[in-house]
Every structure is written in C-alpha cells, then in structure tokens.
Enzyme design. Structure first.
Site, PDB file in Angstrom:
ATOM      1  N   HIS A 155       2.168 -86.582  40.692  1.00  0.00           N
ATOM      2  CA  HIS A 155       0.881 -85.907  40.846  1.00  0.00           C
ATOM      3  C   HIS A 155       1.076 -84.426  41.084  1.00  0.00           C
ATOM      4  O   HIS A 155       1.945 -84.026  41.869  1.00  0.00           O
ATOM      5  CB  HIS A 155       0.126 -86.469  42.044  1.00  0.00           C
ATOM      6  CG  HIS A 155      -0.380 -87.848  41.792  1.00  0.00           C
ATOM      7  ND1 HIS A 155      -1.621 -88.098  41.286  1.00  0.00           N
ATOM      8  CD2 HIS A 155       0.202 -89.057  41.950  1.00  0.00           C
ATOM      9  CE1 HIS A 155      -1.798 -89.390  41.149  1.00  0.00           C
ATOM     10  NE2 HIS A 155      -0.702 -90.012  41.544  1.00  0.00           N
ATOM     11  N   CYS A 197      -0.609 -83.403  36.872  1.00  0.00           N
ATOM     12  CA  CYS A 197      -1.860 -82.703  36.636  1.00  0.00           C
ATOM     13  C   CYS A 197      -1.632 -81.196  36.800  1.00  0.00           C
ATOM     14  O   CYS A 197      -0.859 -80.777  37.667  1.00  0.00           O
ATOM     15  CB  CYS A 197      -2.924 -83.140  37.636  1.00  0.00           C
ATOM     16  SG  CYS A 197      -3.427 -84.847  37.416  1.00  0.00           S
TER      17      CYS A 197
END
Ligand SMILES: *[C@@H]1O[C@H](CO)[C@@H](O)[C@H](O)[C@H]1NC(C)=O
Ligand SMILES: *[C@@H]1O[C@H](CO)[C@@H](O)[C@H](O)[C@H]1NC(C)=O
Length: 528
Positions: A155, A197
């Site tokens: 992430h 991301c």
C-alpha cells in the site's frame, strides 16, 4: 554449474550488445553479478496478495538463476500459517497457480520488516541491521559492475509506501539512499519496480536521469493501484480464499517474466506489455497508469539482466488467463452485488474490504453472517469517520485566524483558475469561512504544482504533518495513509505542522472499532 556458466556467457553477450556504440567497451564486457531485494509492506490476511507477490518474484528470480544468497527477502511472514489461510504452509499468486511460498528464504520477517532496515539493506550497511545481534543478517554487497533488482509490493499514498512495522517509507528517504549508492558506484545499475497506490509520487521530481537507476511504478502520483484475482472476479480464486491473490501490475510483470524469453525481451518491452495489461489495453476502463522514471536507456537491456538469464519463456507454469483481457463475464455469484469486483481488478483500498465483504456474503446464515456484516459496516464507518475528521481539521485550520490560512492559500494559489474563485469567496465571507469546495480540494486533490515537481518541497514538513496528525488523532493505518495528500497540500501552502496538530486536537473522530484491527497494518497485533 551449467546454468551458472550459461548465465555468465549470456550476460557477457548481452553486455557486449548493449555496448555496441563503443568499440572499446566491447573488449571489457561487464562481468557483474545480479542481486535482488524483495519486500512486502504489510501484514494481515486481508493483505495476502502482497506477500504472495513477493514469494512469486522470489521463484522467478531463482528460476532465472539468481543465487539464493543474492536475494534479500523481507516479508512479515504471517500468511502461510495464518488461521484464515485455507492451505496452511502455502501461498498462491493466481487461481490454479502453483504454491509460491515453499522454498522462499526470508531474511527479514515480522517487526524486522521496516523502513529503517530496508534502507540499511539498500545502503549495504551491515552494522546497522546487526547491531547487538549474534547471527548476522544480509544486506546488499554489490560491486561497481553488479546489477540490482528491487521490488516492493503493498500500500502506498502520496509520497510514502507502507511498512508492516514502524513508520512509513518516504520517497525522499528511498531516493537519498539509492542516489548516494549510485554516486558512490556501489552498484552498476539498479532497477526498481514498485506496486503501490500513488507510487509515481515515489520518484516524480526526485529520480535523476543520469544515475543508472531505472524505475517503474504501478500507478501515477494521483491514483490507486489495483488488486486482482479477487473473489468474484474472472478468474476467481477458489471460494475458500476469501481474499485477493495478486496485484495487477505485479502479476502483469511476473506472468510476463514467466512466459517471455527475457534474454530477448527488453525492460522497455516488458514495461509496454505491463502498461497495456494494467490499463486494460490502454482503455483505462480500470487499472492505472504504469510509469517509468530515471535512466531510461537501461530499458534497452534484456530483462534477464535484472531477472536472471534462466527465464527464457519455457512457460513452466500455465497461465490462468490470457496476458491481456478479462472480459468480466461469468464473474460468478460471489461477485454479484459487489460494485467493485465486476471487472478483473479492484482498487487497492477496496480490495482490503473484500475479506470482510466475502465473510458477510458467505458466513453461515444467522449469527455468524450478522456478525460479519456488522464488521464490514464498522470498517466502512470507521473509514468515513476518519475522512470526516481530516476534512474537519482542514476546515478549522483554513478558518483559523491564527494561521491566516486563507490569505496564505490565496497568496500561493490565487492565480489558479481552479482555486482562485473559491479562495476569493472564502476571503470575502464575513467569518472567513472557507467554501466547502475549497476544503474538499485541499483534502482530496493535488493543488497545482509545476509539472514534474515532487509531491512536496519540504519532506521534513510532510513527516512532521503526519506526526502532528498522529500525535493528536492516532496512527494512520493503510487506509488513513491516503491523507498524506492533504498534508502535502498544507506543507506546500506554507502551513505549519503545529497548526494542523492544534486543529486536529480540537476533535478527532477516529471511529475506532473492533473491525479496524482486522485490516490495518498492525493487524498482527490484534490477531496474535
Ligand atoms: C550504518 O548505520 C549506522 C547505524 O545506523 C550508522 O551509524 C552508520 O553511519 C552507517 N554507516 C554508513 C556507512 O552509512
Ligand atoms: C487492443 O486494442 C487494439 C486497438 O484498439 C486492438 O487492435 C487489439 O486487438 C486490442 N488487443 C486486445 C488483446 O484486446
């Protein structure tokens, strides 16, 4: 022996080809070695896919002939024996795929997977990782002709990527270490692949073109990267998994690496194929913008230079799906009603909800299903409350006469076509109340910056903003980390971390709930 000899021979040939522009260099082909650092940035069963990615990469490199003691693997290692894992001791990175866990040698696990150790591994600083220890842990020991492949999956958020323990890794920290090592000629060339991301923000405006470092990222600086092989997708993992098995950019490069002849395919070609798959054949109907940074000429080299010359496309593992395309048909009953899984990929932050969503669909009718539904609802509410908290803090900050935030913003962005009218409206309002659209822009959008500049000018400010928020409202988890966008905007406006801390302290709705611990980066703490 044969494989090693072949590796050296092909490496020499490939190096010679690359250097054809200079006849002198032909006489001295590069005789370096190949090293790799593989790291998964999370823990918890909801993050199964990231550690599966890392294990899969390990298998590809070993198949390619990279020496076991030249691969440094960092993963929390809580999935194989996780109570939720339906196949104890095994991990899969695609439906019908092979177990990728068996045989992986893990160098750093549990709380040793953190930003500090990762940077020390890249820096080749053995004393930093071994202080006060009896057994010694490995770091890169490269020489000036060696090549290094670095792969991170997990992430991210603007300017940072997550770690299962300790603080986030900030883009400027990663850059400082690899750029210094490049300047010291501590390695010949480095290739970095990052799945996260907003991963473009890890290199944008930071990575120089002349440092012999080439990087690709799953996403640009403004968008999610995507999970894949999730429940309800086509192809779907068998129902007992209840979680995504892979990430889109990651499986795209790795399935390419298994099926193409990497001694012939260049990194640039691989980049183009990965980009095509991750963008759904350049339609961007879902998926993200895969980007390249740094020394692009390295892209002309065969991918085998960084993934091993044994990867000749012998297709040892059959593909679960064609390299391109995922028509979304026959998504299966599990997918119905889940708006985010109707296609072949799911944005990372929604992918984390899937195990909860799946449990709410499949738990036995009655108390168990109701409990699962409550857990999902609690997590969704927690997220909503956290977002609302950040918005409220930014609203208070912009309205605060002490910080004079509106005039500051006006000074900085008054000329922007997008923000100018909003700022004028805020300044004109008798109470100095910022228009909601302006608050929303500061929280959720990238305020205008010159093209190609890094996320922030002052990375210490960004770290301090995160610290100020966390000091007032608690640790940002892998969902909350997205708010570095807002914090970066505040830094770029000239606002001070202390002002954010004060505005945040006036009221945090952290929305703490039992469910949160299931999927936060500290999931292991609660599950242990
Ligand atoms: C290695 O790490 C130690 C401890 O963090 C630090 O004091 C030292 O300066 C580092 N060495 C190098 C060469 O960077
Ligand atoms: C990708 O798009 C191109 C151009 O629209 C088309 O010709 C091609 O068939 C598509 N490829 C796949 C695999 O869908």
């Amino acid at each position: 022996m044969v494989a090693a000899a072949r590796f050296l021979l092909l490496a020499a040939v490939a190096a010679a080809c690359i250097c054809c522009s200079s006849a002198r260099e032909l006489k001295q082909p590069v005789q370096g070695d190949l090293w790799a650092v593989l790291i998964a940035g999370s823990a918890g069963y909801g993050n199964y896919r990231h550690q599966a990615d890392i294990c899969h990469a390990y298998q590809i490199l070993r198949h390619g002939g990279v020496k076991e003691d030249h691969i440094i693997t960092m993963m929390y290692d809580d999935i194989a024996d996780h109570p939720s894992n339906p196949h104890p001791g095994k991990l899969f990175n695609r439906p019908k795929g092979p177990d990728v866990y068996t045989g992986v040698k893990i160098d750093y696990s549990h709380e040793d997977v953190n930003a500090e150790n990762f940077l020390a591994v890249l820096a080749g600083n053995a004393s930093a990782v071994n202080a006060g220890r009896r057994s010694s842990r490995r770091v890169l020991e490269t020489g000036p002709n060696d090549k290094v492949f670095v792969y991170y999956s997990d992430h991210g958020a603007p300017g940072i990527v997550g770690m299962p323990s300790g603080p986030f890794l900030y883009a400027d920290q990663l850059h400082a270490v690899i750029a210094t090592r490049a300047r010291e000629r501590a390695f010949g060339e480095m290739v970095v692949y990052i799945e996260a991301c907003e991963s473009g923000s890890m290199f944008e405006g930071l990575l120089e073109e002349d440092l012999r470092i080439y990087a690709t990222t799953a996403a640009n600086a403004h968008e999610s990267s995507w999970g894949t092989y999730c429940p309800g997708m086509n192809p779907s993992p068998p129902p007992e998994f209840g979680t995504c098995l892979g990430d889109l950019y990651s499986v795209a490069w790795m399935e390419n690496a298994e099926h193409a002849d990497l001694t012939l395919e260049t990194l640039k070609k691989q980049f183009q194929l990965v980009k095509q798959r991750v963008s759904q054949n350049f339609t961007y109907s879902q998926g993200s913008h895969v980007l390249r940074f740094g020394a692009l000429p390295i892209g002309e080299e065969p991918a085998a230079e960084f993934m091993g010359y044994g990867n000749t496309g012998d297709g040892t593992v059959p593909l679960a799906q064609p390299l391109l395309g995922n028509d979304g048909e026959d998504a299966g009953a599990a997918g119905e009603g889940a708006p985010w899984v109707q296609l072949g990929a799911v944005a990372q932050r929604e992918a984390d909800l899937l195990p909860l969503w799946h449990a709410a669909q499949t738990a036995p009718e009655g108390a168990a299903r109701a409990a699962a539904a409550r857990e999902l609802e609690a997590e969704v509410s927690r997220r909503t409350a956290l977002d609302a908290s950040v918005t409220a803090a930014v609203r208070r900050l912009l309205a605060s006469p002490a910080s004079g935030a509106l005039p500051l913003l006006h000074f900085k962005y008054g000329g922007s076509a997008q923000l100018g009218p909003l700022l004028a409206a805020g300044l004109a309002s008798p109470s100095g109340t910022p228009p909601e659209a302006l608050v929303a822009a500061v929280v959720g959008q990238a305020l205008p910056r010159p093209a190609g500049t890094a996320l922030v000018d002052d990375w210490d400010c960004l770290r301090a903003m995160v610290g100020a928020w966390e000091g007032a409202c608690g640790r940002l988890d892998q969902y909350g980390m997205r708010h570095t966008r807002a914090f970066a905007n505040l830094c770029n406006t000239g606002l001070r971390p202390a002002d954010l801390g004060a505005a945040a302290a006036e009221g945090c709705t952290t929305g703490s709930s039992g469910a949160a611990v299931l999927i936060g980066p500290d999931a292991h703490v609660a599950e242990a």
